[in-house]
Scaffold this motif. Structure first.
Motif, PDB file in Angstrom:
ATOM      1  N   MET A 127      49.445  31.393  48.077  1.00  0.00           N
ATOM      2  CA  MET A 127      50.750  31.820  47.562  1.00  0.00           C
ATOM      3  C   MET A 127      50.919  31.385  46.108  1.00  0.00           C
ATOM      4  O   MET A 127      51.414  32.156  45.272  1.00  0.00           O
ATOM      5  N   ALA A 128      50.497  30.160  45.818  1.00  0.00           N
ATOM      6  CA  ALA A 128      50.662  29.634  44.464  1.00  0.00           C
ATOM      7  C   ALA A 128      49.843  30.395  43.441  1.00  0.00           C
ATOM      8  O   ALA A 128      50.259  30.540  42.284  1.00  0.00           O
ATOM      9  N   THR A 129      48.670  30.892  43.859  1.00  0.00           N
ATOM     10  CA  THR A 129      47.788  31.599  42.925  1.00  0.00           C
ATOM     11  C   THR A 129      47.903  33.116  43.034  1.00  0.00           C
ATOM     12  O   THR A 129      47.232  33.836  42.299  1.00  0.00           O
ATOM     13  N   LYS A 130      48.772  33.599  43.976  1.00  0.00           N
ATOM     14  CA  LYS A 130      48.841  35.040  44.270  1.00  0.00           C
ATOM     15  C   LYS A 130      47.438  35.542  44.622  1.00  0.00           C
ATOM     16  O   LYS A 130      46.925  36.515  44.075  1.00  0.00           O
ATOM     17  N   GLY A 131      46.843  34.859  45.585  1.00  0.00           N
ATOM     18  CA  GLY A 131      45.446  35.077  45.910  1.00  0.00           C
ATOM     19  C   GLY A 131      45.196  36.205  46.896  1.00  0.00           C
ATOM     20  O   GLY A 131      46.105  36.958  47.287  1.00  0.00           O
ATOM     21  N   ALA A 132      43.925  36.306  47.311  1.00  0.00           N
ATOM     22  CA  ALA A 132      43.481  37.399  48.166  1.00  0.00           C
ATOM     23  C   ALA A 132      42.667  36.848  49.338  1.00  0.00           C
ATOM     24  O   ALA A 132      41.932  35.871  49.194  1.00  0.00           O
ATOM     25  N   MET A 230      33.302  43.377  49.201  1.00  0.00           N
ATOM     26  CA  MET A 230      34.076  42.137  49.295  1.00  0.00           C
ATOM     27  C   MET A 230      34.533  41.689  47.912  1.00  0.00           C
ATOM     28  O   MET A 230      35.678  41.261  47.725  1.00  0.00           O
ATOM     29  N   ALA A 231      33.625  41.781  46.938  1.00  0.00           N
ATOM     30  CA  ALA A 231      33.971  41.362  45.584  1.00  0.00           C
ATOM     31  C   ALA A 231      35.076  42.224  45.004  1.00  0.00           C
ATOM     32  O   ALA A 231      35.973  41.727  44.307  1.00  0.00           O
ATOM     33  N   PHE A 232      35.027  43.514  45.278  1.00  0.00           N
ATOM     34  CA  PHE A 232      36.092  44.397  44.788  1.00  0.00           C
ATOM     35  C   PHE A 232      37.444  44.000  45.372  1.00  0.00           C
ATOM     36  O   PHE A 232      38.454  43.957  44.656  1.00  0.00           O
ATOM     37  N   ALA A 238      41.871  45.499  42.688  1.00  0.00           N
ATOM     38  CA  ALA A 238      42.281  45.844  44.048  1.00  0.00           C
ATOM     39  C   ALA A 238      43.631  45.242  44.424  1.00  0.00           C
ATOM     40  O   ALA A 238      43.990  45.206  45.600  1.00  0.00           O
ATOM     41  N   ARG A 239      44.389  44.783  43.445  1.00  0.00           N
ATOM     42  CA  ARG A 239      45.596  44.017  43.752  1.00  0.00           C
ATOM     43  C   ARG A 239      46.629  44.785  44.570  1.00  0.00           C
ATOM     44  O   ARG A 239      47.400  44.201  45.325  1.00  0.00           O
ATOM     45  N   TRP A 240      46.679  46.117  44.453  1.00  0.00           N
ATOM     46  CA  TRP A 240      47.696  46.869  45.204  1.00  0.00           C
ATOM     47  C   TRP A 240      47.191  47.284  46.583  1.00  0.00           C
ATOM     48  O   TRP A 240      47.907  47.897  47.357  1.00  0.00           O
TER      49      TRP A 240
END
Length: 256
Positions: A127-132, A230-232, A238-240
């Motif tokens: 959450m803190a990093t807006k991660g994936a 996976m990298a993509f 790929a944020r959206w």
């Protein structure tokens, strides 16, 4: 100094190793997790050669306390988590009527609950990093069959779990997807082909051609091809994309 940090489970071999090595080109630091330390050290060496700082954690993620330990060690050294790739969890391909309770429970404990616990443990940092987050399923989730009922059932549960995490992540700023590989030429699959070929008076090359043809595909996939997907999924491009179950199987699944 701010560093981008990815955790890759199941990183001792196959798709997990290929993913870790691929991510070393994009992330400053990698945490590689699996049960086989010797193989993990080999993966870490490859990742370092590709430019990433590495942390090796030997852990059995089927154990309930392992997830918190992985996250605690990661944060103690690197201070953040930007991506989590849940790849650990081979499920035995055993006929529906022959799969034991122990085999079902082992598959669920590592692949489903291991990924669930680790994702929850890492969630505050993500959450803190807006991660994936990526969870590894498999295309057998789309066509469960008796010869590998546990594989298909657990993979279907992984898709549902990823969907639930992605729903939570919309509000929390965490992106979550699942990946559904088809048949990939890992070391485990190669060993199976060698055994099968020897017992059917066939060469390994003939068996390697036969099985993809029977599945209606041109060839087996390679771990590095799945690693690119996976990298993509953990890249800025790929944020959206969230809540997706992405199939990469050479066209094995024919349905729309």
């Amino acid at each position: 100094m701010s560093r981008t940090v990815a955790i890759v489970t199941g990183a001792s071999q196959g798709i997990g190793r290929a993913t870790a090595v691929r991510l070393a080109r994009d992330f400053a630091a990698l945490v590689v997790v699996a049960r086989n330390r010797s193989n993990l050290e080999d993966t870490a060496a490859m990742a370092r050669a590709a430019g990433a700082e590495t942390l090796v954690i030997e852990a059995d993620l089927s154990e309930p306390r392992a997830a918190k330990a992985v996250v605690d060690q990661t944060l103690a050294l690197f201070g953040r988590i930007d991506a989590l790739l849940n790849i650990a969890g081979a499920v035995p391909q055993v006929d529906l009527f022959e799969t034991t309770d122990e085999q079902w429970e082992a598959g669920l404990a590592l692949k489903l609950h291991g990924a669930r616990r680790l994702t929850i443990a890492a969630w505050p940092s993500l959450m803190a990093t807006k991660g994936a987050v990526v969870l590894m399923s498999g295309n057998s989730a789309l066509f469960p069959k008796a010869p590998y009922a546990a594989v298909g059932t657990i993979n279907a549960a992984i898709i549902a779990l990823a969907k639930a995490f992605s729903d939570k992540g919309i509000g929390d700023g965490v992106q979550v997807n699942s990946v559904l590989p088809g048949p990939v030429m890992t070391g485990r699959r190669r060993s199976y082909l060698e055994h099968w070929a020897a017992s059917h008076n066939m060469t390994v090359e003939e068996a390697t051609t036969k099985f993809p043809r029977d599945a209606g595909i041109a060839r087996y996939g390679e771990p590095e091809e799945i690693a690119e997907l996976m990298a993509f999924l953990v890249s800025p491009g790929a944020r959206w994309m969230t809540g997706a179950a992405l199939r990469m199987d050479g066209g094995e699944v024919k349905s729309i």
